[in-house]
Design a protein around this motif. Structure first.
Motif, PDB file in Angstrom:
ATOM      1  N   PRO A 150       0.824  -1.214   0.000  1.00 41.22           N
ATOM      2  CA  PRO A 150       0.000   0.000   0.000  1.00 41.22           C
ATOM      3  C   PRO A 150       0.852   1.255   0.000  1.00 41.22           C
ATOM      4  CG  PRO A 150       0.182  -0.837   2.218  1.00 41.22           C
ATOM      5  CD  PRO A 150       0.901  -1.827   1.332  1.00 41.22           C
ATOM      6  N   SER A 151       0.236   2.357  -0.388  1.00 38.96           N
ATOM      7  CA  SER A 151       0.873   3.647  -0.168  1.00 38.96           C
ATOM      8  C   SER A 151       0.650   4.039   1.288  1.00 38.96           C
ATOM      9  CB  SER A 151       0.292   4.705  -1.101  1.00 38.96           C
ATOM     10  OG  SER A 151      -1.096   4.858  -0.872  1.00 38.96           O
ATOM     11  N   LEU A 152       1.619   4.704   1.884  1.00 42.15           N
ATOM     12  CA  LEU A 152       1.527   5.149   3.267  1.00 42.15           C
ATOM     13  C   LEU A 152       1.899   6.618   3.359  1.00 42.15           C
ATOM     14  CD1 LEU A 152       1.951   1.946   3.695  1.00 42.15           C
ATOM     15  CD2 LEU A 152       2.797   2.617   5.946  1.00 42.15           C
ATOM     16  N   PHE A 153       1.275   7.318   4.277  1.00 40.06           N
ATOM     17  CA  PHE A 153       1.629   8.706   4.547  1.00 40.06           C
ATOM     18  C   PHE A 153       1.234   9.006   5.988  1.00 40.06           C
ATOM     19  CE2 PHE A 153      -2.381   8.352   2.347  1.00 40.06           C
ATOM     20  CZ  PHE A 153      -3.275   9.033   3.166  1.00 40.06           C
ATOM     21  N   ILE A 154       1.616  10.162   6.473  1.00 35.79           N
ATOM     22  CA  ILE A 154       1.347  10.517   7.861  1.00 35.79           C
ATOM     23  C   ILE A 154       0.430  11.736   7.934  1.00 35.79           C
ATOM     24  CG2 ILE A 154       3.512   9.562   8.712  1.00 35.79           C
ATOM     25  CD1 ILE A 154       4.563  12.467   8.860  1.00 35.79           C
ATOM     26  N   ARG A 155      -0.269  11.832   9.070  1.00 40.56           N
ATOM     27  CA  ARG A 155      -1.008  13.041   9.396  1.00 40.56           C
ATOM     28  C   ARG A 155      -0.502  13.556  10.735  1.00 40.56           C
ATOM     29  NH1 ARG A 155      -6.458  13.831   6.453  1.00 40.56           N
ATOM     30  NH2 ARG A 155      -6.367  15.793   7.595  1.00 40.56           N
ATOM     31  N   PHE A 156      -0.735  14.842  10.958  1.00 38.30           N
ATOM     32  CA  PHE A 156      -0.396  15.463  12.233  1.00 38.30           C
ATOM     33  C   PHE A 156      -1.683  15.665  13.035  1.00 38.30           C
ATOM     34  CE2 PHE A 156       2.611  17.367   9.056  1.00 38.30           C
ATOM     35  CZ  PHE A 156       3.662  16.510   9.347  1.00 38.30           C
TER      36      PHE A 156
END
Length: 291
Positions: A105-111
């Motif tokens: 999967p693609s992964l990213f972060i949130r704040f």
């Protein structure tokens, strides 16, 4: 709420946040009843106490009426907020252009500042009109681990909740390999209403997840159709970074986001977005322009 749900909230005229549990009678103020033991839901999760307290407080008399509270995101200090992209087959097809599905999967972060609570406004920024919705099931980690085996992965979940992984679409395309900006506008997404203690795999193995905008169903799928299972996600993420108590994982959204409609339909002030899942209730937010 469909079952006892832990919440963080404030009352009118107060600045300090409280934590409690919604049962069939109303809101039980756990921050008063258990002040000597815990100061937040974060502490309760660290003590692995959610299920115990849920059973104890299920029949307690309410201290506060539900309509008297202002919901806040459940955790005061969440750890990592990790988001899984393109995790339902139809959603994957929107991006593949007839190519084979990705092996990972693609992964990213949130704040944390990018998320607001249940019944609080989603903010459309002045920089863009392309605010979009993404309804998701969210995992809260209650047991730390590294390289967690899939067979043991679900035992690391403390609680479940819902998320609206709000996205400013044109800002996710500012760079070829970077979506961080469009995923982190201030209060553009939401989490809540609260935390439902995790008990066993049946809670999430095959439940319906929907997103409605102004009462119109836009997203509708079941977790059994996910490309990457909850256990696999925990296993995969924990391979490259240790998962800690209080980490949060958004697990992906079904097809039907506004960007993929013809023509695209962006959220505008006054719109109401409702994300629902069986056993987890409904996360509801109205949209307004950021001042």
């Amino acid at each position: 709420m469909e079952q006892p749900t832990f919440i963080r909230f404030t009352l009118a005229g107060e600045q300090r946040s409280r934590f409690g549990l919604i049962n069939k009678h109303g809101v039980v103020d756990l921050s008063q009843r258990f002040a000597s033991r815990w100061t937040s839901l974060d502490d309760m999760i660290a003590d692995n106490a959610l299920s115990i307290v849920a059973a104890e407080a299920a029949e307690m008399a309410a201290d506060i009426a539900i309509d008297a509270i202002r919901y806040e995101p459940p955790l005061i200090s969440p750890g990592k907020i990790i988001c899984i992209g393109v995790n339902y087959p139809n959603r994957d097809a929107e991006y593949q252009d007839n190519k084979e599905s990705a092996a990972y999967p693609s992964l990213f972060i949130r704040f944390p500042e990018s998320l607001t609570g249940h019944q609080q406004p989603l903010l459309r920024p002045p920089e863009s009109e392309q605010l979009d919705y993404e309804g998701e099931i969210v995992l809260v980690i209650g047991k730390a681990g590294r390289r967690i085996a899939q067979s043991d992965a679900l035992n690391h979940i403390a609680a479940l909740t819902l998320g609206n992984e709000g996205t400013v679409r044109d800002w996710v395309r500012h760079s070829k390999f970077n979506v961080t900006q469009g995923k982190n506008f201030y209060r553009s997404g939401a989490i809540g209403p609260g935390l439902v203690p995790y008990h066993d795999a049946s809670q999430i193995a095959d439940i319906r997840l929907t997103t409605r905008v102004n009462g119109e169903t836009r997203q509708d799928d079941r977790t059994c159709n996910m490309t990457f299972s909850f256990a696999w996600i925990i296993h995969y993420v924990s391979t490259f970074i240790p998962l800690q108590v209080g980490d949060i994982i958004f697990t992906g959204t079904p097809t039907g986001a506004g960007a993929r409609l013809n023509p695209p339909q962006w959220l505008k002030p006054g719109d109401v977005v409702e994300v629902s899942a069986e056993g987890l209730g409904t996360l509801r937010n109205a949209v307004r322009d950021e001042e």
